[in-house]
Each structure stands twice: as structure tokens, then as C-alpha cells.
Design an enzyme around this catalytic site. Structure first.
Site, PDB file in Angstrom:
ATOM      1  N   SER A 126       0.666  -1.429   0.279  1.00 51.95           N
ATOM      2  CA  SER A 126      -0.069  -0.077  -0.024  1.00 51.95           C
ATOM      3  C   SER A 126       0.585   1.508   0.445  1.00 51.95           C
ATOM      4  CB  SER A 126      -1.347   0.018   0.914  1.00 51.95           C
ATOM      5  OG  SER A 126      -0.114   0.082   2.824  1.00 51.95           O
ATOM      6  N   ALA A 167       4.397   1.191  -0.134  1.00 49.94           N
ATOM      7  CA  ALA A 167       5.858   1.386  -0.654  1.00 49.94           C
ATOM      8  C   ALA A 167       5.934  -0.501  -2.039  1.00 49.94           C
ATOM      9  CB  ALA A 167       6.868   1.471  -0.369  1.00 49.94           C
ATOM     10  N   ASP A 195       6.064  -7.470  13.065  1.00 51.47           N
ATOM     11  CA  ASP A 195       5.291  -7.533  11.400  1.00 51.47           C
ATOM     12  C   ASP A 195       6.168  -9.450  10.706  1.00 51.47           C
ATOM     13  OD1 ASP A 195       3.100  -7.414   9.255  1.00 51.47           O
ATOM     14  OD2 ASP A 195       4.163  -6.281   7.703  1.00 51.47           O
TER      15      ASP A 195
END
Length: 524
Positions: free
Chosen positions: A132, A134, A289
Site C-alpha cells: 500500500s 511502497a 510484523d
């Protein structure tokens, strides 16, 4: 005009979600009678009623663009706000979008690095991954020995900052309206929630910050076996461009290739869990993440993490809290775990330590003696955080992020070793950290730090006394003469109040028109 633009954007988003048939409120959220009846009557007319809520939400948010994808992923980490079911539906939302053209990427690279592409890279390929914010290109640069080496070049989407700014403005507008007109929602602090999202996105859209995150983690883990991060190419990195070492490794989710390469899957599962706990406890800084797409295994069997856009930090208080509760559950010392909560100030003193220990026992005992494949530290921590309302515990966003990351790490670890025993794997790391913090050496160091602090305080005493004297004089003068405002301040306060009242009335009318528009979109 700003309010009207925000309402228009929110109306479009609401209509898209409503038309998709997705449920975007918690299951236990109470709706008024007319809204509930309207929802039931129009449900068959909406699209997507044949698929699960997870798929409908994903499709709708992706169609709304990058900022809504990020909003969905952010809310997936906040089940204290949206509920566990909705957070679970959002947890699989993929941050993938069609790539933008190579020519556009080249323009961004040349503008940011202030040099022609040919002087920066010997080769610059098409995008290999797009998200979203890069996308990534594979390129080549000259190496020190005169040869070439592969690098990964991350480039921000053109115009992404302006797009996010507009959508974040509308999120803040909605949050302020919710806080103003819906009192029960104020405890969830919607404005603060949006502010947290805005700060997170601001960091992600400055690739220098990601480079700094990689550098900090590289420094923290330089002596760790079995884990490493890519090397940053600082000369080819800027705010909108990040160049890194290209990782030639096997994706950690590709079990077949890992086996074919001769890697020990059980050892990899244990290494991953221990590495995450070391980062959280020892460093207070962890990759937030760590899903399968961001983890690789290199030729030496080391786990390599990529994509450091989302990071988590824990202060010493939170780290000690985490270590002590994990060790307390490992040793089944529920009273100690309860005391840690009270010592940290997470549970008000008006509650009973013994009663809280009883609640903790209700969480811990059911997992004892169960097969290793059924034991989850993340699930335990999640259940612990669910007691926030019962015992008046304040929401701790950093602990929620930690717990959500732990869920992902455990999931990856279990794909490598289905029988991975989280308690056995984590005990050495937790025990080592506690000994380093609570042992004799640590006590001496803490005493030395305390003495230094006292010394600094004594040195500052004359200045503090002068400040206290001036403050006392000011209060005495105020007590005699009262607090006075100059004419200009009074005029501005009155003007601001009139403006606020006017925009409140306009906002209410716009809100009513927006609801009508959403209803029309859902029907037609």
C-alpha cells in the site's frame, strides 16, 4: 469546507462497506431499533452475502485504497476496541496492491538521490513486490571488488503522502464527532487511537526511519546466532527510497525448500521464538510484523527478517512485567504474577491481590499438562489482557502489539515444528533476562545509577529553589488580584466559541445527510 470534504470521504467509505455486506462493527455493538430493522431488510440486497465476513472486509477495504488497508491492519491489533471476532477477520488483510510503473519509480529514485539512475545502479529491474505504501525493485550496484552485487530498492508510491493526509483528516474528524456525540465510546479514546495510527504511518512513509530501525536492530543482534538483518546502503537511501542488501534465502513458509536445503526445522522454530523474546526483553525493540512473507532462511541456516516498517518498543517496566508474568506462569506462581500487575500499576490497589491471582489461576491451570502443540503463550497473554475491564486495567497498546506479534511468531514457529513447546523454548531466555536484571550485579549497577541521580538532584537544588520562590510569588499575586485575561484573549475565546457552535450545527446536518446517502447506496 474541510468538514464537508471529510464527510464526503466518510460517506463514500461507509457506502462501500455497507454495499459489500461486510460487518464492520463488533458483534456485541448495540444498534438502535430502526437501524437494526433497516440492516435486516437490506441485507439480501447487498453484494457479498455468500462469502465470509473476512473476505468481504478485505475486498471492501482494498477497494478504498492504501489508507483503509493500513487502518484495517492497525485495528486488527486492537481487539480491545473492535472485539476479538472483528480483529480476527481483519488479521488476514493482505497489504498488496497493483504496482506502479517502473518509469514512475525511476523518477522518484533520481529525484530523491539527486543523480541519474545509471550512476546509482548498473541495473534496475521491474517491481518484484508491491504494497500500500511502497514497492520493491531488484537492482545491481558495483561492489568493492569491482564486480556487481544485488540490492533491493524500496520506493514510496507517488502521491501517497497526500492521499494519506486527506484520509487521516477524515479519520480525525470522525473520531472527534464520536467522542463528542457518543459518550460510551469516549473510554476507548478514538482520537488517541487515530493519532497512534497517524504516527505509525508517518514513520512508515519516511524510509530513513526504516533504515534507522534496521541499523538499530543490527546493532542489537550483532552477536546473536541464528538471526540477522539486511545491511543498509546509506549512500543510496533517502526519505522516499531505501536500498538494502538483497536476501538470497528460502522463504520461511516454504517447508519443502527448507527440507530440501537440509535445514533443521525444529531448530528454526525454536530459534525464531527465542530471537523474538530476546528482542522484546533484552532490547525492548522488536519487529512487529514477523509474518512468513517477511522471514527468510539464508544458506548458513540463519533467520533473516525484512520489512521493518512496523516496530514495537517496550520500556523497562513493560519488559520486566512481561518476563515476570511469563516466568510466573511457567512456575505456576500466580500470586507473584498478580503482585507484578499491582506493582506495575496496571491493576488499581482497590482490588484484591488474592482475587486477581485466582483469576490468573483460571487462565493458567487449563493449559498445564496439555500437549505442547496446544500451548500458546500468545493466547495466554491475550486472555490476560481480556481482564482489563473486570479489574479496571488501563489499555496498554504496546502490550497488545506485543501479544499480536507473538501470535504471528507462534504461528510461524508451529508451521516449522507442530510440536514446538513454547514454555520449554522460552524459559532459558526469560530466566536469563530476569537473572541479569535482578541478580547481584544488576543491583549494584542500579545502586550506582541511583547515587548518580541523587548527585544530579543535589546539584540542581539552588536552581529548583529559585524557581519555587518565583512560582510562590506568582500564586500569591494571583490570590490577591485574581486571574486576569487581556482584552485580546477574551475576544479570541468568544470568537472561538461562536465558531465552534456554528460548525457543530453544520456537522450535525452533514451527518444526517451522510446517513441518508449511505442508506440509498445500500438499497440501490
Amino acid at each position: 469546507m474541510n468538514a464537508i470534504a471529510n464527510m464526503a470521504r466518510l460517506t463514500k467509505a461507509g457506502a462501500t462497506l455497507a454495499w459489500s455486506g461486510a460487518r464492520f462493527f463488533p458483534e456485541d455493538a448495540k444498534t438502535s431499533g430502526p437501524l437494526a430493522v433497516f440492516g435486516r431488510l437490506t441485507a439480501p440486497l447487498r453484494k457479498g452475502t455468500g462469502s465470509g465476513n473476512e473476505a468481504r472486509l478485505s475486498t471492501a477495504l482494498t477497494s478504498l485504497g492504501p489508507s483503509y488497508i493500513k487502518l484495517g491492519q492497525f485495528l486488527a491489533t486492537r481487539d480491545d476496541i473492535i472485539g476479538r471476532e472483528l480483529a480476527r477477520d481483519l488479521s488476514t488483510l493482505q497489504d498488496r496492491l497493483p504496482p506502479f510503473s517502473k518509469d514512475e519509480a525511476v523518477k522518484v529514485v533520481e529525484a530523491e538521490l539527486e543523480a541519474p539512475l545509471g550512476t546509482l545502479f548498473t541495473e534496475f529491474g521491474p517491481p518484484v513486490a508491491a504494497a500500500s505504501i511502497a514497492q520493491v525493485h531488484k537492482a545491481k550496484v558495483r561492489s568493492a571488488d569491482g564486480g556487481e552485487k544485488d540490492v533491493a530498492v524500496k520506493v514510496l508510491r507517488p502521491g501517497i503522502e497526500q492521499r494519506f493526509k486527506k484520509d487521516l483528516d477524515s479519520y480525525f474528524f470522525a473520531a472527534r464527532m464520536i467522542e463528542r456525540f457518543h459518550a460510551p465510546s469516549r473510554r476507548l479514546r478514538p482520537v488517541a487511537v487515530v493519532d497512534t495510527l497517524a504516527k505509525s504511518v508517518a514513520v512508515e512513509m519516511d524510509l530513513r526511519m526504516e533504515a534507522a530501525a534496521i541499523s538499530e536492530m543490527a546493532e542489537n543482534t550483532k552477536d546473536d546466532e541464528g538471526f540477522r538483518v539486511p545491511v543498509v546502503d546509506w549512500t543510496r537511501s533517502a526519505r522516499r527510497v531505501l536500498t538494502l542488501e538483497w536476501i538470497d534465502g528460502v522463504p520461511i513458509g516454504d517447508i519443502g525448500k527448507l527440507k530440501a536445503a537440509g535445514h533443521d526445522l525444529k531448530a528454526l522454530g525454536a530459534d525464531l521464538m527465542q530471537a523474538f523474546l530476546r528482542h522484546a526483553l533484552r532490547d525492548g525493540y522488536f519487529h512487529a510484523d514477523m509474518h512468513q512473507g517477511n522471514l527468510f532462511v539464508d544458506g548458513q541456516g540463519r533467520i533473516v527478517a525484512v520489512d521493518f516498517g512496523i516496530m514495537g518498543r517496550l520500556g523497562m517496566k513493560e519488559r520486566r512485567f512481561l518476563a515476570e508474568i511469563l516466568y510466573g506462569f511457567i512456575t505456576r506462581d500466580y500470586t507473584r504474577v498478580a503482585e507484578v500487575h499491582f506493582d506495575a500499576g496496571y491493576v488499581p490497589r482497590k482490588h484484591s491481590v488474592a482475587q486477581f491471582a485466582q483469576a490468573l489461576r483460571a487462565i493458567g491451570e487449563p493449559i498445564m499438562g496439555r500437549p505442547a502443540s496446544e500451548i500458546s503463550m500468545a493466547q495466554l497473554l491475550g486472555q490476560l489482557l481480556q481482564y482489563t475491564e473486570v479489574f479496571d486495567m488501563q489499555t496498554r497498546p504496546e502490550l497488545i502489539m506485543l501479544q499480536k506479534t507473538m501470535v504471528v511468531v507462534e504461528g510461524v514457529g508451529r508451521t516449522l515444528d507442530p510440536n514446538l513447546n513454547m514454555w520449554v523454548v522460552s524459559e532459558p531466555v526469560v530466566k536469563e533476562w530476569l537473572e541479569s536484571q535482578l541478580g547481584a550485579g544488576a543491583r549494584i549497577e542500579q545502586a550506582a545509577e541511583g547515587a548518580a541521580s541523587v548527585g544530579r538532584f543535589v546539584g540542581d537544588l539552588p536552581k529548583l529553589l529559585r524557581q519555587a520562590e518565583r512560582t510562590a510569588d506568582s500564586f500569591a499575586e494571583m490570590a490577591e488580584d485574581g486571574l486576569r485575561l487581556d482584552d485580546e484573549s477574551v475576544k479570541r475565546i468568544a470568537q472561538a466559541q461562536r465558531s465552534q457552535d456554528r460548525w457543530t450545527r453544520i456537522g450535525i446536518w452533514i451527518g444526517a445527510l451522510a446517513l441518508v446517502a449511505i442508506a440509498a447506496s445500500a438499497i440501490f
